[in-house]
Design an enzyme around this catalytic site. Structure first.
Site, PDB file in Angstrom:
ATOM      1  N   LYS A 210       9.389  -9.310   2.689  1.00 12.10           N
ATOM      2  CA  LYS A 210       9.001  -9.234   4.311  1.00 12.10           C
ATOM      3  C   LYS A 210       8.417  -8.784   4.169  1.00 12.10           C
ATOM      4  O   LYS A 210       8.052  -7.096   4.534  1.00 12.10           O
ATOM      5  CB  LYS A 210      10.275  -9.879   4.736  1.00 12.10           C
ATOM      6  CG  LYS A 210      10.227  -9.716   6.439  1.00 12.10           C
ATOM      7  CD  LYS A 210      10.632  -9.351   7.739  1.00 12.10           C
ATOM      8  CE  LYS A 210      10.455  -7.665   7.596  1.00 12.10           C
ATOM      9  NZ  LYS A 210       8.598  -7.470   8.595  1.00 12.10           N
TER      10      LYS A 210
ATOM     11  N   GLU B  78      12.181   4.094   0.837  1.00 14.23           N
ATOM     12  CA  GLU B  78      11.150   5.098   1.244  1.00 14.23           C
ATOM     13  C   GLU B  78      10.740   5.757   2.797  1.00 14.23           C
ATOM     14  O   GLU B  78      10.619   4.693   3.650  1.00 14.23           O
ATOM     15  CB  GLU B  78       9.878   5.024   0.753  1.00 14.23           C
ATOM     16  CG  GLU B  78       9.095   5.744   0.605  1.00 14.23           C
ATOM     17  CD  GLU B  78       7.983   6.539   0.713  1.00 14.23           C
ATOM     18  OE1 GLU B  78       8.380   6.734   2.799  1.00 14.23           O
ATOM     19  OE2 GLU B  78       6.646   6.156   0.885  1.00 14.23           O
TER      20      GLU B  78
ATOM     21  N   CYS C 287       2.382   7.348   4.404  1.00 16.54           N
ATOM     22  CA  CYS C 287       3.385   8.111   4.584  1.00 16.54           C
ATOM     23  C   CYS C 287       3.129  10.062   4.157  1.00 16.54           C
ATOM     24  O   CYS C 287       3.919  10.660   4.215  1.00 16.54           O
ATOM     25  CB  CYS C 287       4.517   7.413   3.989  1.00 16.54           C
ATOM     26  SG  CYS C 287       3.837   6.982   2.042  1.00 16.54           S
TER      27      CYS C 287
ATOM     28  N   GLU D 210       7.452  12.599  12.271  1.00 20.96           N
ATOM     29  CA  GLU D 210       6.221  12.019  12.006  1.00 20.96           C
ATOM     30  C   GLU D 210       5.310  11.189  12.860  1.00 20.96           C
ATOM     31  O   GLU D 210       5.546  10.206  13.825  1.00 20.96           O
ATOM     32  CB  GLU D 210       6.438  10.895  10.777  1.00 20.96           C
ATOM     33  CG  GLU D 210       5.493  10.617   9.656  1.00 20.96           C
ATOM     34  CD  GLU D 210       6.464   9.373   9.373  1.00 20.96           C
ATOM     35  OE1 GLU D 210       5.783   9.660   7.763  1.00 20.96           O
ATOM     36  OE2 GLU D 210       6.866   8.886   9.262  1.00 20.96           O
TER      37      GLU D 210
END
Length: 489
Positions: free
Chosen positions: A174, A249, A283, A384
């Site tokens: 997906k 992750e 990331c 983040e």
């Protein structure tokens, strides 16, 4: 263009016939229409993958033959590199030169895992029992649900698809609902390469529907997810339903440590690349810059001057250095963090707003931004942002900077800049991160594992560990001279 999903070897619409428009973040033009799947579509795809795995045809295909098919996918990616790169740029807004480099890396990932497919035939171990054999083998884990992010749509998909297929698994992938186009194209290439029906399935839709079904289903043996930490926690909870394997992750808040003895010009240049590459939507972005006190002011001055010159624009324009953010919603999130930084007392050195150029008004652009006078207790240091926002902190000693660098819930990546080799190794050994670069930032390659410590995730992608994520370890013991035990008289 109009696209479909791929389930059990057939290109299909969603069961509800609902669709979604895919837009170009540079100008908000509609570039494609795709099906909008839901839980029921996911269930059909999982059933196809389950049947394909349980029948055993793909898992029992000789490993070298599976490797040949995975290698064929790499060749097709190289053949269609130009088309794939353009689709990726239209979908994400990133520069075309970056998308082209991504395609080279993606092809290499498929080549690498194709080569590993037949390299582990098992291990014979010593048995303490006379007249016996004992071997350890790795077998495919089964049906793998794979959920990929919007920032590197095809690269992250390749990191999951290639090892899963090489190991003999079946998959339901997906992609992000807002950037599915290159994953659709590579699914076409998998079909062309000869991946059997039911082995590779593609379902489009949201994480709340398709992603949730993949995470919760008892028929899925492994879930691999790359994305935000809060979604990762939900997936982890859902996966406990059948105690499925998980590989997560979940991003990072990656420190970039610059000592006074570093090569000044190179460290400045790389600090810009670390945080502003792909508009900071990476990331492993070096969004936390820690500079030794004696060079701090000069370093920041050089950064600010260079930052003012970064050219924003259309990713298809060769002169563009940075494209837009992915969506209006994501830009709003970045803007909230910038306002938060101001409220927390950080000093805005450059940026901090949308650009004023007329040609950028229809896109989701935000100026490269730098905050100084930052402290470790600020949310813009700890959380983040995932945008073109750099925070700068001072440090005075090696001990202090290691403590600062490790002082987050994340542990994905970081870098150390110094001409003192012993100091570099010493500091790198103390950083609690899955990847540490010394005098560089951002390089990765198929042979080296990728993943994080702490809440940056679980497991590894790429390298041999990336293949092992998609296998189960089995011990097979054979008694060559069976005898009665006489335990029960």
């Amino acid at each position: 263009m109009s696209k479909k999903m791929f389930i059990n070897g057939e290109w299909v619409d969603s069961l509800t016939k609902e669709t979604r428009q895919i837009i170009n973040p540079f100008n908000q033009e509609v570039i494609a229409k795709v099906p909008e799947g839901n839980r029921e579509d996911a269930k059909v795809a999982i059933e196809a993958a389950r049947k394909a795995f349980d029948q055993g045809d793909w898992a029992n295909t000789p490993a070298n033959e599976r490797g040949k098919i995975v290698y064929k996918i790499a060749q097709l990616i190289e053949r269609d590199k130009a088309e794939l790169a353009k689709l990726e740029t239209l979908d994400t807004g990133k520069t075309l030169i970056e998308s082209e480099a991504d395609m080279d890396d993606i092809a290499e990932v498929f080549r690498y895992f194709a080569g590993l497919a037949d390299k582990d035939g098992g291990e014979v171990i010593d048995s303490p029992i006379p007249n016996s054999d004992s071997i350890i083998v790795r077998e495919p884990v089964g049906v793998c649900g794979q959920i990929t992010p919007w920032n590197y749509p095809l690269l992250q998909a390749a990191w999951k698809i290639a090892p899963a297929l090489a190991a003999g698994n079946t998959i339901v992938i997906k992609p992000s609902e807002i950037t599915p186009l290159t994953t659709i194209k590579v699914t076409e290439l998998m079909e062309e390469a000869g991946v059997p029906a039911g082995v590779a399935n593609l379902v489009l839709g949201t994480g709340a529907t398709v992603g949730a079904e993949l995470s919760e289903s008892n028929d899925v043996d492994l879930i691999s997810f790359t994305g935000g930490i809060e979604t990762g926690k939900k997936i982890m909870q859902a996966a406990s339903n059948n105690v499925k394997n998980i590989a997560l992750e979940l991003g990072g808040k990656n420190p970039n440590l610059v000592f006074a003895d570093a090569d000044f010009e190179t460290a400045v240049d790389q600090a810009l690349n670390a945080v502003f590459f792909h508009a900071g939507q990476v990331c492993s972005a070096g969004a936390r810059l820690l500079v030794e006190d004696s060079i701090h002011d000069e370093f920041v001055e050089a950064l600010v001057e260079r930052t003012k010159k970064i050219k924003l624009g259309n990713g298809l324009d060769a002169s563009t250095q940075s494209g837009p953010l992915i969506s209006a919603e994501h830009r709003a999130k970045v803007e909230k963090y910038v306002e938060l930084g101001k409220e927390e007392g950080a000093t805005l050195a450059v940026g901090g707003s949308r650009p004023e150029e007329d040609e950028l008004q229809n896109g989701f652009f935000y100026l490269p931004t730098i905050f100084t006078n930052c402290t470790a207790d600020m949310r813009i240091i700890q959380e983040e942002v995932f945008g073109p926002v750099l925070t700068v902190e001072r440090f005075q000693s090696e001990e202090e900077v290691v403590s600062l660098a490790n002082d987050t819930i994340y542990g994905l990546a970081g870098a150390v800049w110094t001409t003192d080799g012993l100091k570099a190794k010493r500091v790198a050994s103390q950083l609690r991160m899955g990847t540490v670069w010394i005098n560089d930032f951002h390089p990765y390659f198929a042979q080296a594992p990728w993943g994080g410590y702490k809440q940056s995730g679980i497991g590894r992608e790429l390298g041999k560990p990336g293949l092992e994520e998609y296998t189960e370890t089995k011990h097979i013991f054979t008694n060559l001279d069976p005898q009665p035990v006489h335990w029960f008289k």
